[in-house]
Design an enzyme around this catalytic site. Sequence first.
Site, short mmCIF file in Angstrom:
data_model
loop_
_atom_site.label_atom_id
_atom_site.label_comp_id
_atom_site.label_asym_id
_atom_site.label_seq_id
_atom_site.Cartn_x
_atom_site.Cartn_y
_atom_site.Cartn_z
N CYS A 32 0.92 -1.28 -0.05
CA CYS A 32 0.09 0.12 0.05
C CYS A 32 0.99 1.18 0.04
CB CYS A 32 -0.91 -0.01 1.10
SG CYS A 32 -1.62 -1.50 1.53
N ARG A 78 -13.02 -0.21 -1.90
CA ARG A 78 -11.82 0.52 -2.29
C ARG A 78 -10.58 -0.29 -1.99
NH1 ARG A 78 -9.50 3.60 -5.51
NH2 ARG A 78 -8.40 1.60 -5.59
N CYS A 94 -7.71 -1.79 -4.47
CA CYS A 94 -6.24 -1.40 -4.16
C CYS A 94 -5.79 -2.74 -4.29
CB CYS A 94 -5.91 -0.84 -2.83
SG CYS A 94 -6.20 0.94 -2.72
N HIS A 142 1.16 5.13 -1.36
CA HIS A 142 0.58 6.07 -0.44
C HIS A 142 1.54 6.15 0.92
CE1 HIS A 142 -3.27 5.98 -2.32
NE2 HIS A 142 -3.37 4.44 -2.45
#
Lengths: 204, 280
Positions: free
Chosen positions: B189, B237, B241, B193
């Site tokens: 992730c 969501r 991802c 991010h």
Amino acid sequence: MNRNFVLCILACTSLLAPSVQAEAPDLSQEAMAMIRRDFQPRGSAGLNRLDQDAVQAVCNRFANKPPQQLMGLLQADQQAAIKFPADGNLLGDWKAGEALAQSGRGLTWSDSPGTAVGGNCYNCHQLSPAELSFGTLGPSLLKFGKLRGNTAETQRYVYGKIYNAKAANLCSNMPRFGHVGALGEKQIKDLVALILDPESPVNK
Amino acid sequence: MPSRTIEREQSMRNKMLAAASIVVLLALPFVANAQDKTIQAIERYREMLADDNPAELYELRGAELWRKPRGSQQVSLEQCDLGLGAGIVKGAYVRTPRYFVDAGKVMDIESRIAWCMVTLQGFTAGEIAKRPFGSETYKSDMEALVTYVVSQSKGMKIDVSTAQPQEQHAYDMGKQIFALRSGSYDFACATCHGDRGKRIRLQELPYLSDPKDAGRAYIGWPAYRVSQGEMRTMQWRINDCFRQQRFPEPQYLSDSVNALIMFLAVNANGTVYNGPAIKR
């Protein structure tokens, strides 16, 4: 150096610090076990995608900042596995490279298994000046060839970087496109041309 | 869904697509600072979208579903305990994920609604997990129920606790999973991010360990996704991802996903929730 050797290094590192372990259990191992329990295969994305190779294991274990010596060993290992084209020609067709750079397809569970894998380049890099929709996760490659020169040495550097970015920077964010077999020899040559060919819009 | 509602949704969507093309046309003449202009145009598009959010229709349908006797037990969800006591919906969303003693688990709002559907209404977990995410041709009940429940926390601050050890543990696991690199491309992730001010193509990427970015991202879901003509939840969501990360798929409502939602929610604490969002 093989994967088992590196995993041994990891295990030994933890053995050397038992007191630290007792106070702070390795949460990453627990998280990995949780993921293994919770994930299911779908499409081409099997559970083997959760098997970490030495590079992933080391980068995870050391939060992407592994000790110098370990990093050096693994980088050499990755470098040695790069397969350069047998014919010695590293410069392909920049037009095919541009098309490939645009595509972010491939390897997700929603891509059908035969889907051609894209280079994903514009997701993270600026390349041709006409393409305004570029990402900034990686450095801008605008005029890369013009600045660095289209020499045999630069071609080898760029080919190696696309084949396996981890060979020079172990915990780089960039995927190992050649190493994992996502892109083949011809495709990497085409991307090298996009970046280095004086005729490529990248260098105009 | 009654046809009148579908027509209304289509008309809203057409207006939005028209707005999008106007914005694109407005953006064309500017060659200098084209990058900034494009981003500004996208911002204007987002503002125009916000005037007319089809999420309201999902909210209405969700409210109906909430009160309707359903499942093998033919009871409604009105006695569902979302964490503030049986039947209390107002303010429940901004206090989740949380540890639920009866389930022995940390659950996000969607997991808790599913729990009530099983324990009160008699649905099976398998039935619920079979097709949780809607499409243009299939409207998911869960997406409507979630939209209704979250809308009842409008104007309240995200206030997620880690006081219970299970909650702290979920946060710690979420933080670990956030950083875990795996799959064909070595992505975590954090690859997208984990830094400030980055973009993928033109899409700005929130730095999810930063309270301000995490707050903005967290209140951005659930959202009506114009490009997909569908309401999307936080469970969706995170599922998507992982798809883009080239990972295998997390099982619906799994602990791993709830741990990640816990990590995001705690990072977003203090942000005022504005109700269901709308996105391109």
